[in-house]
Write an enzyme that holds these catalytic residues in place. Structure first.
Site, PDB file in Angstrom:
ATOM      1  N   GLU A 120       1.075  -1.388  -0.134  1.00 49.58           N
ATOM      2  CA  GLU A 120       0.224   0.032  -0.082  1.00 49.58           C
ATOM      3  C   GLU A 120       1.139   1.162   0.263  1.00 49.58           C
ATOM      4  OE1 GLU A 120      -2.891  -0.369   3.400  1.00 49.58           O
ATOM      5  OE2 GLU A 120      -3.213  -2.262   3.041  1.00 49.58           O
ATOM      6  N   LYS A 122       1.950   5.109   1.727  1.00 47.88           N
ATOM      7  CA  LYS A 122       2.080   5.404   3.250  1.00 47.88           C
ATOM      8  C   LYS A 122       1.519   6.962   2.590  1.00 47.88           C
ATOM      9  CE  LYS A 122       4.709   5.170   6.711  1.00 47.88           C
ATOM     10  NZ  LYS A 122       4.969   6.674   7.875  1.00 47.88           N
ATOM     11  N   ASP A 124       0.876  10.173   4.064  1.00 46.81           N
ATOM     12  CA  ASP A 124       1.436  10.849   5.032  1.00 46.81           C
ATOM     13  C   ASP A 124       0.475  12.467   5.410  1.00 46.81           C
ATOM     14  OD1 ASP A 124       3.693  12.321   6.853  1.00 46.81           O
ATOM     15  OD2 ASP A 124       4.461  13.226   4.727  1.00 46.81           O
ATOM     16  N   TYR A 232      -7.259   2.456   5.292  1.00 45.63           N
ATOM     17  CA  TYR A 232      -6.645   1.294   5.353  1.00 45.63           C
ATOM     18  C   TYR A 232      -6.648   0.677   6.425  1.00 45.63           C
ATOM     19  CZ  TYR A 232      -3.621   4.453   7.963  1.00 45.63           C
ATOM     20  OH  TYR A 232      -2.949   5.465   9.081  1.00 45.63           O
ATOM     21  N   LYS A 319      10.548   3.855   3.928  1.00 45.09           N
ATOM     22  CA  LYS A 319      10.320   5.434   3.994  1.00 45.09           C
ATOM     23  C   LYS A 319      11.107   5.517   2.140  1.00 45.09           C
ATOM     24  CE  LYS A 319       9.558   7.930   7.551  1.00 45.09           C
ATOM     25  NZ  LYS A 319       8.777   8.633   8.152  1.00 45.09           N
ATOM     26  N   CYS A 415      30.451  35.328  17.152  1.00 47.23           N
ATOM     27  CA  CYS A 415      28.504  36.377  16.702  1.00 47.23           C
ATOM     28  C   CYS A 415      28.764  37.062  15.604  1.00 47.23           C
ATOM     29  CB  CYS A 415      28.133  36.343  18.099  1.00 47.23           C
ATOM     30  SG  CYS A 415      26.185  36.947  17.535  1.00 47.23           S
ATOM     31  N   CYS A 418      27.151  40.451  17.349  1.00 46.81           N
ATOM     32  CA  CYS A 418      26.905  40.889  18.353  1.00 46.81           C
ATOM     33  C   CYS A 418      28.942  40.951  18.581  1.00 46.81           C
ATOM     34  CB  CYS A 418      26.536  40.527  19.682  1.00 46.81           C
ATOM     35  SG  CYS A 418      26.800  39.218  21.229  1.00 46.81           S
ATOM     36  N   CYS A 433      25.894  31.729  21.065  1.00 52.38           N
ATOM     37  CA  CYS A 433      26.090  32.845  21.545  1.00 52.38           C
ATOM     38  C   CYS A 433      25.929  32.980  22.522  1.00 52.38           C
ATOM     39  CB  CYS A 433      25.383  34.080  20.645  1.00 52.38           C
ATOM     40  SG  CYS A 433      25.681  35.899  21.481  1.00 52.38           S
ATOM     41  N   CYS A 439      22.636  40.199  22.893  1.00 50.10           N
ATOM     42  CA  CYS A 439      22.409  40.036  21.586  1.00 50.10           C
ATOM     43  C   CYS A 439      21.590  40.168  22.079  1.00 50.10           C
ATOM     44  CB  CYS A 439      23.007  38.402  21.057  1.00 50.10           C
ATOM     45  SG  CYS A 439      23.220  37.888  20.226  1.00 50.10           S
TER      46      CYS A 439
HETATM   47  S1  IVH Z   1      -1.362   0.951   8.659  1.00 53.56           S
HETATM   48  C1  IVH Z   1      -0.925  -1.383  12.837  1.00 53.56           C
HETATM   49  N1  IVH Z   1      -1.369   1.225   6.806  1.00 53.56           N
HETATM   50  O1  IVH Z   1       1.730   5.510   9.022  1.00 53.56           O
HETATM   51  C2  IVH Z   1      -0.934  -0.572  11.575  1.00 53.56           C
HETATM   52  N2  IVH Z   1      -0.467   3.035   8.046  1.00 53.56           N
HETATM   53  O2  IVH Z   1       3.672   4.265  11.464  1.00 53.56           O
HETATM   54  C3  IVH Z   1      -2.096   0.360  11.353  1.00 53.56           C
HETATM   55  N3  IVH Z   1       0.256   4.777   7.731  1.00 53.56           N
HETATM   56  O3  IVH Z   1       0.594   5.683  12.038  1.00 53.56           O
HETATM   57  C4  IVH Z   1      -1.500   0.986  10.400  1.00 53.56           C
HETATM   58  N4  IVH Z   1      -0.389   5.119   5.866  1.00 53.56           N
HETATM   59  O4  IVH Z   1      -0.870   6.614   9.979  1.00 53.56           O
HETATM   60  C5  IVH Z   1      -0.887   2.392   7.490  1.00 53.56           C
HETATM   61  N5  IVH Z   1      -1.444   2.636   4.382  1.00 53.56           N
HETATM   62  C6  IVH Z   1      -1.089   2.507   5.795  1.00 53.56           C
HETATM   63  C7  IVH Z   1      -0.733   3.815   6.260  1.00 53.56           C
HETATM   64  C8  IVH Z   1      -0.207   3.750   7.412  1.00 53.56           C
HETATM   65  C9  IVH Z   1       0.163   6.236   6.250  1.00 53.56           C
HETATM   66  C10 IVH Z   1       0.469   6.325   8.585  1.00 53.56           C
HETATM   67  C11 IVH Z   1      -0.398   5.511   9.915  1.00 53.56           C
HETATM   68  C12 IVH Z   1       0.523   4.427  10.693  1.00 53.56           C
HETATM   69  C13 IVH Z   1       1.634   5.606  10.113  1.00 53.56           C
HETATM   70  C14 IVH Z   1       2.897   4.621  10.958  1.00 53.56           C
END
Ligand code: IVH
Length: 683
Positions: A120, A122, A124, A232, A319, A415, A418, A433, A439
Site C-alpha cells: 500500500e 504510506k 502522509d 486502510y 520510507k 557571533c 554582536c 552566542c 545579543c
Molecule cells: S497501517 C498497525 N497503512 O503510518 C498498523 N498506516 O506508523 C496500522 N499510514 O500510524 C497502520 N499510510 O498514520 C497503515 N497504508 C497505510 C498507511 C499507514 C499511512 C500511517 C499511519 C500510521 C503510520 C505508521
C-alpha cells in the site's frame, strides 16, 4: 556560564535521561505544535539508540519514556477517549535489505507457510480512528499517545469523503476503521497562498496543515479547508473475511474511500517492483505520500505474528528517499536564533526541488561542515527531509577542481550579530552566542516569544513591530514593554492614536494572564507550554519555584515532565542575575506569578503518610494530586519502598511499580477511593 553542563564522560544512564527529554520535546514539536525541527529519520535514529540503551539498563524502566509511547497529539481542547485497540505505529525501514529482512522474519515466523503481502502507499497525513455503530459514524478519535486520543468527531464530520451513514450492506453492528486524514496538494497550496496574503505563517507541509486543521476549534474552518481521507485498516470482533485486501475492497462498497494503489503480491520481487514503481509515480499523486506499507494479508497469519509493545510484526513501512538536487554553493552565512543557537546556512544557485525553487539550505552545525569538507564553489546535494527545511547532504567531489578548490568553509568563532565569542557545550553539536542578555536577535526573539498567543498574548504587537521598537531603543527587554506609553508609539511608522491605545491596552490586559502562561513567556530553555503548566500546578507561586531552585532541586525533578536537562535549564535561568532583575520588574509592574488555586483544605488527614502516585487520572492532574497530598499533610515520594504508606494509582500504572508494590504488600488505592478518603476526613 553554559545553559547546562555535561560531564565529559556522560554515563549511559545520563544519556538515557537526556535522550528521553530530547525525544519528548521532538514529540511535542511534531504532534502538538505541528512544527517538527528534525527529520523523521533523525528522530528514528535517536529513538533506536534510546531503545538500545534502555535494553542494556532494564533498571531504568520508565512507563513514560518516549519508547513506551507513540508520540502524543493530545491537545487540551477536546475530550479524551481511550482507544478500544491501542493505535500502534509501524516500524520504519529505509532500504531493500531491511525490507528483505522483514520478509524473511515473516516467513520464518509463519514456519515457512505460504503468505501474501498487501502493498500500500504510506499516506502522509494524520491517523484517525473512526467508530461506526449500526452503520453510522459514532466517533472519530486521533491517535493521541496510542492509548488515549482526542475526540474530533465534530471536525471529522465536515470531511466529505468520510461517510456519516454507510451504504446498505452486510456491515457488522460495531466496527472500527482506521486511516489517514489528508490535505490534498491543491488545498494545501491554496491555503498557503491565502495565508501569505494575510501575512500569516505558512504551513511547512500538508501533514502539518491537516494536523492544524483537524485540531481547529471551529468545525466551519475544517469544512473550508477541504480535507480528504483514505482508509486502510479494519478492526472489530466480526470482520467480513480473513484477507485484509479483500476486506478493504468490501468496505469500499460500504462507502469508504480506500486506495486504488493497493496490490496483493506473493513474492519479494513483486514487493520490490511495487516500491520501484511508486517511488517515481507518487510524484503525480494528488496527496503527499512518504513511503510504502507492507502488510501480511491474512488476518489469521497477522495474529500468529502478533506485535511488540510499539509495532505489529506483520507490517512494516518503507520510507522513500527524500528528493535530491545538485547545485553550486556560493557562500555560507550564519543565523542567530532566539536561544542564541547559530545555524550555518548554505546560499546556493537556485534549483528546483520537490516542486519549489530552493536557494538556501541548512548546514546544521560545525561537525557537518567538517565531515562534508565543504569548499565554496562545491557542487552540493540538497534534500528536503519530510518537506521541512532543505538541507545539504553531500558534495559531488568529482566536480571540484582539486588544484584550485574554492575557499574551505570554516565555522565562525564570534557571533555575527554582536561579536561575542561562541561556545559549544560538550555533547552538543550547536554553537551558541554567549551574550544571551544583550545579543539583539536573542532579545528580539525573547520579546517575540513573550508576546506570542500562548504566552502573554499581546496580539496587537507582531514580530516586525517588536523589531522596530527594539531597533529604536524603545524596548531593551520584555519588562520595558510595560513602561511604554501611547505617546511613545504615536506617529512612529504611521501609528495612529487608536492603534497605539490598542497596543497599550493589550499590554495592560496581559497582566491578567495566568501564572503558567507568564512562566512560559519567560522563555526558559526547554520549558514549553505543557511543562510550564505542570510547574505552575506543582509550585503554585514563583517564590515556591525559586525556593525549590535554591534549596530543594529534587522537587523540580519530581515535577511531571521535568527531567535532568529541563531542571538544569531552570536552575541556570534563575541563577542569572539579569533574569532575576527582569522578573523583579515584571512583579513590580503587576504580572501574575501565582496560581489561583482551587482552595484545597489544609489539614493533616494524610499526616505521616508517604504516598506514591502512578498512572493517569480523570478528576485531577498528577500535579494537582501532589498538591492535594501536601495540603493534607502527606508526603509525595517518587519511588516505592518499605516506607510507602499507599499508592494512589490511576490508569496504566507502570508494570515495574505494580510488581514492586505487590512484592512489598503495599496498599494500592484508586482515584475515587482516595477522593473519598480525604472527603470523609474533611467533614
Ligand atoms: S497501517 C498497525 N497503512 O503510518 C498498523 N498506516 O506508523 C496500522 N499510514 O500510524 C497502520 N499510510 O498514520 C497503515 N497504508 C497505510 C498507511 C499507514 C499511512 C500511517 C499511519 C500510521 C503510520 C505508521
Amino acid at each position: 556560564m553554559p545553559y547546562y553542563t555535561h560531564n565529559s564522560a556522560m554515563t549511559q544512564e545520563q544519556q538515557i535521561l537526556e535522550l528521553r527529554d530530547e525525544l519528548h520535546l521532538h514529540n511535542y514539536n511534531y504532534y502538538i505544535k505541528n512544527q517538527p525541527t528534525i527529520s523523521d529519520r533523525e528522530f528514528d535514529e535517536k529513538m533506536a539508540l534510546l531503545m538500545e540503551l534502555e535494553k542494556q539498563h532494564p533498571e531504568m524502566f520508565d512507563p513514560n519514556s518516549p519508547t513506551q509511547r507513540v508520540g502524543s497529539d493530545l491537545s487540551n481542547d477536546f475530550n479524551q477517549v481511550k482507544h478500544r485497540y491501542p493505535m500502534l505505529s509501524l516500524a520504519n525501514t529505509y532500504n531493500r535489505e531491511e525490507v528483505q529482512a522483514f520478509y524473511d522474519r515473516v516467513k520464518s515466523g509463519l514456519g515457512n507457510e505460504d503468505f501474501k503481502i498487501c502493498c500500500e502507499l504510506k499516506y502522509d497525513g494524520l491517523s484517525i480512528s473512526l467508530i461506526y455503530h449500526n452503520g453510522k459514524l459514532a466517533r472519530a478519535i486521533t491517535r493521541g499517545d496510542g492509548i488515549v486520543g482526542d475526540d474530533v468527531t465534530a471536525n471529522v464530520k465536515t470531511i466529505r469523503t468520510i461517510p456519516l451513514i454507510l451504504n446498505k450492506g452486510d456491515y457488522p453492528e460495531d466496527f472500527e476503521i482506521r486511516g489517514e486524514i489528508l490535505m490534498p496538494w491543491q488545498s494545501f497550496d491554496n491555503l498557503n497562498k491565502q495565508r501569505q496574503e494575510k501575512g500569516e505563517p505558512l504551513f511547512a507541509n500538508p501533514r502539518n496543515a491537516a494536523g492544524g486543521t483537524l485540531k481547529s476549534k471551529k468545525p466551519a474552518v475544517v469544512a473550508e479547508r477541504k480535507l480528504d481521507a483514505c482508509l486502510y485498516y479494519l478492526l472489530g470482533d466480526t470482520l467480513p473475511g480473513d484477507s485484509h485486501y479483500e476486506n478493504l475492497q468490501t468496505v469500499a462498497k460500504w462507502g469508504f474511500k480506500v486506495s486504488d494503489a493497493m496490490k496483493r503480491v506473493s513474492t519479494l520481487d513483486e514487493v520490490m517492483a511495487y516500491i520501484d514503481y511508486w517511488d517515481k509515480a507518487r510524484a503525480s499523486l494528488p496527496v503527499a505520500t512518504d513511503g510504502i506499507v507492507l502488510k501480511v494479508d491474512s488476518i489469521r497469519q497477522q495474529q500468529i505474528l502478533g506485535h511488540t509493545a510499539k509495532n505489529p510484526r506483520w507490517a512494516i513501512a518503507y520510507k522513500f528517499q527524500a528528493e535530491r538536487a545538485l547545485t553550486r554553493l556560493n557562500s555560507v552565512s550564519y543565523q542567530v536564533g532566539r536561544t542564541g543557537a547559530i545555524t550555518p546556512v548554505a546560499n546556493m544557485e537556485p534549483v528546483l526541488l520537490s516542486g519549489t525553487i530552493v536557494k538556501r539550505a541548512s548546514l546544521h552545525n560545525e561537525d557537518i561542515i567538517r565531515s562534508l569538507d565543504l569548499h565554496i564553489g562545491d557542487m552540493v546535494y540538497v534534500e528536503k527531509a519530510g518537506e521541512i527545511i532543505p538541507q545539504v547532504v553531500g558534495v559531488d567531489y568529482s566536480q571540484r577542481d582539486e588544484r584550485h578548490p574554492g575557499q574551505k568553509v570554516e565555522f565562525i568563532k564570534t557571533c555575527p550579530q554582536c561579536g561575542s565569542p561562541l561556545i559549544r557545550y560538550e555533547n552538543e553539536a550547536a554553537h551558541y552566542c554567549t551574550n544571551d542578555s544583550l545579543c539583539p536577535p536573542q532579545i528580539k526573539g525573547k520579546i517575540e516569544h513573550f508576546i506570542s498567543r500562548d504566552a502573554m498574548n499581546i496580539d496587537s504587537l507582531g514580530p516586525e513591530t517588536v523589531a522596530e521598537y527594539f531597533d529604536r531603543g524603545l524596548i531593551k527587554d520584555v519588562a520595558d514593554l510595560y513602561l511604554l506609553k501611547t505617546t511613545d508609539l504615536i506617529g512612529e511608522n504611521g501609528t495612529k492614536l487608536k492603534s497605539a491605545q490598542k497596543i497599550i491596552n493589550a499590554i495592560e490586559k496581559s497582566k491578567q494572564q495566568p501564572f503558567d502562561r507568564t512562566l512560559y513567556a519567560l522563555g526558559i530553555r526547554f520549558v514549553g507550554k505543557v511543562t510550564a503548566k505542570n510547574i505552575a500546578h506543582r509550585f503554585l507561586t514563583l517564590d515556591n519555584l525559586i525556593n525549590a531552585v535554591n534549596n530543594n532541586q529534587q522537587q523540580l525533578l519530581d515535577t511531571e515532565g521535568v527531567g535532568a536537562v529541563i531542571a538544569s535549564s531552570i536552575i541556570h535561568y534563575f541563577n542569572e542575575p539579569k533574569n532575576i532583575e527582569i522578573i523583579n520588574r515584571l512583579c513590580q509592574y503587576g504580572l501574575n506569578f501565582k496560581t489561583e488555586q482551587q482552595t484545597t483544605p489544609q489539614n493533616d488527614t494524610l499526616k505521616n503518610q508517604n504516598i506514591v502516585i502512578s498512572g493517569t487520572f480523570t478528576h485531577h492532574s498528577r500535579e494537582e494530586y501532589k498538591n492535594i497530598i501536601e495540603a493534607h499533610g502527606g508526603k509525595n515520594s517518587s519511588s516505592i519502598s518499605a516506607k510507602t504508606s499507599f499508592i494512589l494509582a490511576g490508569d496504566n500504572m507502570g508494570p515495574s511499580k505494580l510488581e514492586k508494590a505487590q512484592k512489598l504488600s503495599i496498599k494500592i488505592i484508586n482515584e475515587e477511593e482516595f477522593l473519598d478518603l480525604i472527603k470523609t476526613t474533611n467533614n
